[in-house]
Scaffold this motif. Structure first.
Motif, PDB file in Angstrom:
ATOM      1  N   VAL A  47       0.871  -1.166   0.000  1.00  0.00           N
ATOM      2  CA  VAL A  47       0.000   0.000   0.000  1.00  0.00           C
ATOM      3  C   VAL A  47       0.914   1.223   0.000  1.00  0.00           C
ATOM      4  CG1 VAL A  47      -1.884   1.205   1.162  1.00  0.00           C
ATOM      5  CG2 VAL A  47      -1.690  -1.294   1.353  1.00  0.00           C
ATOM      6  N   ILE A  48       0.838   2.014  -1.062  1.00  0.00           N
ATOM      7  CA  ILE A  48       1.775   3.113  -1.274  1.00  0.00           C
ATOM      8  C   ILE A  48       1.028   4.442  -1.217  1.00  0.00           C
ATOM      9  CG2 ILE A  48       3.550   4.055  -2.789  1.00  0.00           C
ATOM     10  CD1 ILE A  48       3.517   1.241  -4.202  1.00  0.00           C
ATOM     11  N   ALA A  49       1.384   5.280  -0.260  1.00  0.00           N
ATOM     12  CA  ALA A  49       0.855   6.654  -0.219  1.00  0.00           C
ATOM     13  C   ALA A  49       1.705   7.518  -1.137  1.00  0.00           C
ATOM     14  CB  ALA A  49       0.877   7.198   1.197  1.00  0.00           C
ATOM     15  N   THR A  50       1.051   8.330  -1.966  1.00  0.00           N
ATOM     16  CA  THR A  50       1.773   9.171  -2.910  1.00  0.00           C
ATOM     17  C   THR A  50       1.270  10.606  -2.832  1.00  0.00           C
ATOM     18  OG1 THR A  50       0.226   8.768  -4.738  1.00  0.00           O
ATOM     19  CG2 THR A  50       2.044   7.198  -4.473  1.00  0.00           C
ATOM     20  N   ALA A  51       2.109  11.528  -3.309  1.00  0.00           N
ATOM     21  CA  ALA A  51       1.757  12.944  -3.274  1.00  0.00           C
ATOM     22  C   ALA A  51       2.233  13.630  -4.543  1.00  0.00           C
ATOM     23  CB  ALA A  51       2.369  13.619  -2.053  1.00  0.00           C
ATOM     24  N   ALA A  52       1.513  14.654  -4.963  1.00  0.00           N
ATOM     25  CA  ALA A  52       1.906  15.427  -6.125  1.00  0.00           C
ATOM     26  C   ALA A  52       3.175  16.223  -5.818  1.00  0.00           C
ATOM     27  CB  ALA A  52       0.777  16.370  -6.533  1.00  0.00           C
ATOM     28  N   SER A  53       3.948  16.503  -6.844  1.00  0.00           N
ATOM     29  CA  SER A  53       5.207  17.220  -6.648  1.00  0.00           C
ATOM     30  C   SER A  53       4.994  18.637  -6.118  1.00  0.00           C
ATOM     31  CB  SER A  53       5.991  17.272  -7.963  1.00  0.00           C
ATOM     32  OG  SER A  53       5.218  17.891  -8.983  1.00  0.00           O
ATOM     33  N   ASP A  54       3.805  19.218  -6.400  1.00  0.00           N
ATOM     34  CA  ASP A  54       3.515  20.559  -5.882  1.00  0.00           C
ATOM     35  C   ASP A  54       2.672  20.518  -4.606  1.00  0.00           C
ATOM     36  OD1 ASP A  54       1.084  19.728  -6.844  1.00  0.00           O
ATOM     37  OD2 ASP A  54       0.774  21.420  -8.205  1.00  0.00           O
ATOM     38  N   TYR A  55       2.531  19.329  -4.027  1.00  0.00           N
ATOM     39  CA  TYR A  55       1.797  19.120  -2.773  1.00  0.00           C
ATOM     40  C   TYR A  55       0.323  19.503  -2.869  1.00  0.00           C
ATOM     41  CZ  TYR A  55       6.568  18.776  -1.042  1.00  0.00           C
ATOM     42  OH  TYR A  55       7.875  18.414  -0.877  1.00  0.00           O
ATOM     43  N   SER A  56      -0.224  19.470  -4.084  1.00  0.00           N
ATOM     44  CA  SER A  56      -1.622  19.839  -4.270  1.00  0.00           C
ATOM     45  C   SER A  56      -2.580  18.685  -4.016  1.00  0.00           C
ATOM     46  CB  SER A  56      -1.838  20.364  -5.696  1.00  0.00           C
ATOM     47  OG  SER A  56      -1.522  19.351  -6.650  1.00  0.00           O
ATOM     48  N   SER A  57      -2.082  17.450  -4.025  1.00  0.00           N
ATOM     49  CA  SER A  57      -2.969  16.295  -3.867  1.00  0.00           C
ATOM     50  C   SER A  57      -2.167  15.066  -3.473  1.00  0.00           C
ATOM     51  CB  SER A  57      -3.730  16.019  -5.175  1.00  0.00           C
ATOM     52  OG  SER A  57      -2.815  15.653  -6.205  1.00  0.00           O
ATOM     53  N   GLY A  58      -2.898  14.039  -3.066  1.00  0.00           N
ATOM     54  CA  GLY A  58      -2.281  12.754  -2.755  1.00  0.00           C
ATOM     55  C   GLY A  58      -3.262  11.653  -3.056  1.00  0.00           C
ATOM     56  N   GLU A  59      -2.764  10.417  -3.110  1.00  0.00           N
ATOM     57  CA  GLU A  59      -3.617   9.265  -3.355  1.00  0.00           C
ATOM     58  C   GLU A  59      -2.875   8.001  -2.960  1.00  0.00           C
ATOM     59  OE1 GLU A  59      -4.398  10.058  -7.453  1.00  0.00           O
ATOM     60  OE2 GLU A  59      -2.661   8.963  -8.176  1.00  0.00           O
ATOM     61  N   VAL A  60      -3.573   6.864  -3.076  1.00  0.00           N
ATOM     62  CA  VAL A  60      -3.013   5.564  -2.685  1.00  0.00           C
ATOM     63  C   VAL A  60      -2.916   4.669  -3.914  1.00  0.00           C
ATOM     64  CG1 VAL A  60      -3.390   3.493  -1.296  1.00  0.00           C
ATOM     65  CG2 VAL A  60      -3.922   5.741  -0.345  1.00  0.00           C
ATOM     66  N   GLU A  61      -1.813   3.922  -4.006  1.00  0.00           N
ATOM     67  CA  GLU A  61      -1.671   2.906  -5.036  1.00  0.00           C
ATOM     68  C   GLU A  61      -1.388   1.559  -4.378  1.00  0.00           C
ATOM     69  OE1 GLU A  61       0.280   3.722  -8.670  1.00  0.00           O
ATOM     70  OE2 GLU A  61       0.405   5.883  -8.302  1.00  0.00           O
ATOM     71  N   LEU A  62      -1.780   0.484  -5.047  1.00  0.00           N
ATOM     72  CA  LEU A  62      -1.611  -0.872  -4.536  1.00  0.00           C
ATOM     73  C   LEU A  62      -0.754  -1.685  -5.499  1.00  0.00           C
ATOM     74  CD1 LEU A  62      -5.333  -1.602  -3.530  1.00  0.00           C
ATOM     75  CD2 LEU A  62      -3.514  -0.665  -2.085  1.00  0.00           C
ATOM     76  N   ALA A  63       0.012  -2.637  -4.955  1.00  0.00           N
ATOM     77  CA  ALA A  63       0.839  -3.503  -5.791  1.00  0.00           C
ATOM     78  C   ALA A  63       0.949  -4.869  -5.142  1.00  0.00           C
ATOM     79  CB  ALA A  63       2.223  -2.898  -5.985  1.00  0.00           C
ATOM     80  N   GLU A  64       0.650  -5.927  -5.904  1.00  0.00           N
ATOM     81  CA  GLU A  64       0.785  -7.294  -5.407  1.00  0.00           C
ATOM     82  C   GLU A  64       2.249  -7.706  -5.451  1.00  0.00           C
ATOM     83  OE1 GLU A  64      -2.595 -10.112  -6.581  1.00  0.00           O
ATOM     84  OE2 GLU A  64      -2.643  -8.582  -8.150  1.00  0.00           O
ATOM     85  N   LEU A 385       2.064   9.405  -8.771  1.00  0.00           N
ATOM     86  CA  LEU A 385       2.562  10.532  -8.007  1.00  0.00           C
ATOM     87  C   LEU A 385       3.803  10.089  -7.235  1.00  0.00           C
ATOM     88  CD1 LEU A 385      -0.805  12.018  -6.646  1.00  0.00           C
ATOM     89  CD2 LEU A 385       0.411  12.584  -8.762  1.00  0.00           C
ATOM     90  N   LEU A 386       4.379  10.973  -6.459  1.00  0.00           N
ATOM     91  CA  LEU A 386       5.629  10.671  -5.751  1.00  0.00           C
ATOM     92  C   LEU A 386       5.363   9.799  -4.531  1.00  0.00           C
ATOM     93  CD1 LEU A 386       7.207  14.254  -5.782  1.00  0.00           C
ATOM     94  CD2 LEU A 386       7.311  12.494  -7.557  1.00  0.00           C
ATOM     95  N   PRO A 387       6.081   8.691  -4.362  1.00  0.00           N
ATOM     96  CA  PRO A 387       5.856   7.807  -3.199  1.00  0.00           C
ATOM     97  C   PRO A 387       6.397   8.427  -1.920  1.00  0.00           C
ATOM     98  CG  PRO A 387       7.703   7.015  -4.508  1.00  0.00           C
ATOM     99  CD  PRO A 387       7.125   8.176  -5.265  1.00  0.00           C
ATOM    100  N   ILE A 388       5.542   8.496  -0.889  1.00  0.00           N
ATOM    101  CA  ILE A 388       5.955   9.123   0.367  1.00  0.00           C
ATOM    102  C   ILE A 388       5.847   8.183   1.565  1.00  0.00           C
ATOM    103  CG2 ILE A 388       5.496  11.468  -0.392  1.00  0.00           C
ATOM    104  CD1 ILE A 388       2.807  11.329   1.094  1.00  0.00           C
TER     105      ILE A 388
END
Length: 397
Positions: A47-64, A385-388
């Motif tokens: 479960v990867i939390a990510t963020a935009a480079s300008d810090y305007s947004s974030g989201e989650v990505e999943l990987a098996e 987006l960028l992984p944080i």
């Protein structure tokens, strides 16, 4: 009642495969974030939390993890950029931090749907509670660390309604220093030997780590604070650390509790280093002392008592991944391959024993997966987006 949220990019083949695999699975009783148990009948998802480079947004990505070529799902739950993720069993928890003040619970079998979404603010709270982490006892009990508040919450992650979510509190107001920003800044936590250990940064009114940092200890059965008899000059029950500004605590078999102290936010990074806390005697020693390192330790991951990695911060976008032997200390620090001068924002060890390094290089952003036996990169997971932050959940096959 569940609320549905649609991802900006659902990566449909991944979602269908994941759902087909997991729909019939029951809940897992084992933990995560370093407590997952590897087994033949177990499947893992990053479960990867990510963020935009300008810090305007974030989201989650999943990987098996059990794929020959690991790929990410694309983004779910577009939100603010100040987020993190924790996981337990088949569920992950998206924590929206400063001014987000919210947690979403998501089951991996339904990756685009929030099982619930609850607030981390209580009546009378002033400003943001800034939730930082959930530390799990089991599926029905966890501790919510609230960086911007003086009380941690005891919560029920299985609560069907928001009124049933908060089931108690841990009062940490005794740790407020005289020169304070209004909260003791609980930053990380871990459970070991039926005790909860919470790191407290105790920043001053200028948001600087000038006060002694502590680890508060609670009995997870009674939820009462344990007097560690440290004999500190402030008459507090907790354990005074040698370093300042603690950011991460974990339990490493054979070593004890390891604490990453980031120290000052800018050079000369006074107070950085790695402390070791004995979870039984509460004695504190220094694995890497402040005087032994001129840069800042941003994160640390321990593979064993003789193998560990740190993110060594020299300045903005000038970070090196380094390997060292904890039994030898700072003298054994060495760069890993050519992973220096980068923008590395997260580091974690997968349940399969690979090192996951979040690379925020906007020209090639994603997770570098390294073999800890050779330090060679064995895979790369591109993210939108960028992984944080990255954590791992476990399901049954």
């Amino acid at each position: 009642m569940k609320t549905e949220y649609y991802a900006r990019s659902l990566a449909l083949p991944f979602v269908l495969a994941l759902t087909a695999t997991l729909t019939a699975c029951g809940g897992s009783s084992s933990g995560n974030d370093g407590n997952l148990q590897v087994g033949e009948d177990t499947q893992y998802v990053a479960v990867i939390a990510t963020a935009a480079s300008d810090y305007s947004s974030g989201e989650v990505e999943l990987a098996e993890l059990d794929k020959e070529d690991i790929t990410a799902s694309g983004g779910y739950f577009s939100t603010i950029s100040d987020i993190t993720v924790n996981a337990y069993g088949e569920n992950y928890y998206l924590i929206e931090k400063f001014n987000g003040d919210s947690i979403k619970k998501v089951n991996v079998s339904e990756p685009a749907i929030a099982t619930w979404e609850y607030s981390t603010l209580a009546a009378g709270d002033e400003g943001s509670s800034n939730p930082y982490k959930l530390v799990f006892v089991n599926e029905e009990k966890a501790y919510l660390l609230r960086y911007g508040a003086s009380k941690a919450w005891i919560v029920n992650p299985s609560a069907a309604t928001e009124s049933e979510f908060r089931i108690g509190e841990l009062d940490l107001s005794a740790y407020l220093p005289e020169d304070t920003i209004g909260a003791p800044n609980m930053s990380s936590g871990v459970i070991a030997n039926d005790k909860l250990f919470i790191t407290l940064q105790r920043l001053d009114s200028n948001y600087q780590p000038t006060n002694t940092a502590y680890v508060a200890v609670f009995d997870t059965t009674t939820d009462t604070e344990i007097d560690t008899n440290s004999g500190n000059s402030e008459s507090l029950k907790g354990i005074p650390l040698q370093g300042l500004n603690p950011a991460r605590i974990e339990h490493v078999e054979g070593l004890g509790l390891t604490v990453v102290n980031r120290g000052a936010f800018s050079s000369p990074f006074t107070g950085t280093g790695l402390d070791i806390v004995n979870p039984e005697t509460y004695a504190v020693s220094s694995l890497i002392a402040d005087e032994d390192i001129t840069t800042q330790i941003n994160s640390a991951v321990f593979v064993s008592p003789t193998q560990a990695y740190i993110l060594n911060y020299s300045g903005w976008q000038n970070i090196a991944l380094q390997r060292f032997n904890p039994s030898e200390g700072v003298s054994s620090l060495e760069d890993v391959a050519d992973l220096t001068g980068g923008d590395f924002r997260t580091l974690n060890l997968s349940p399969e024993g690979t090192l996951w390094l979040g690379d925020a290089n906007t020209n090639a952003q994603g997770i570098r997966i390294l073999d800890t036996a050779t330090d060679e990169q064995v895979d790369f997971v591109e993210t939108q987006l960028l992984p944080i932050a990255v954590t791992f959940l476990e399901t049954e096959k």
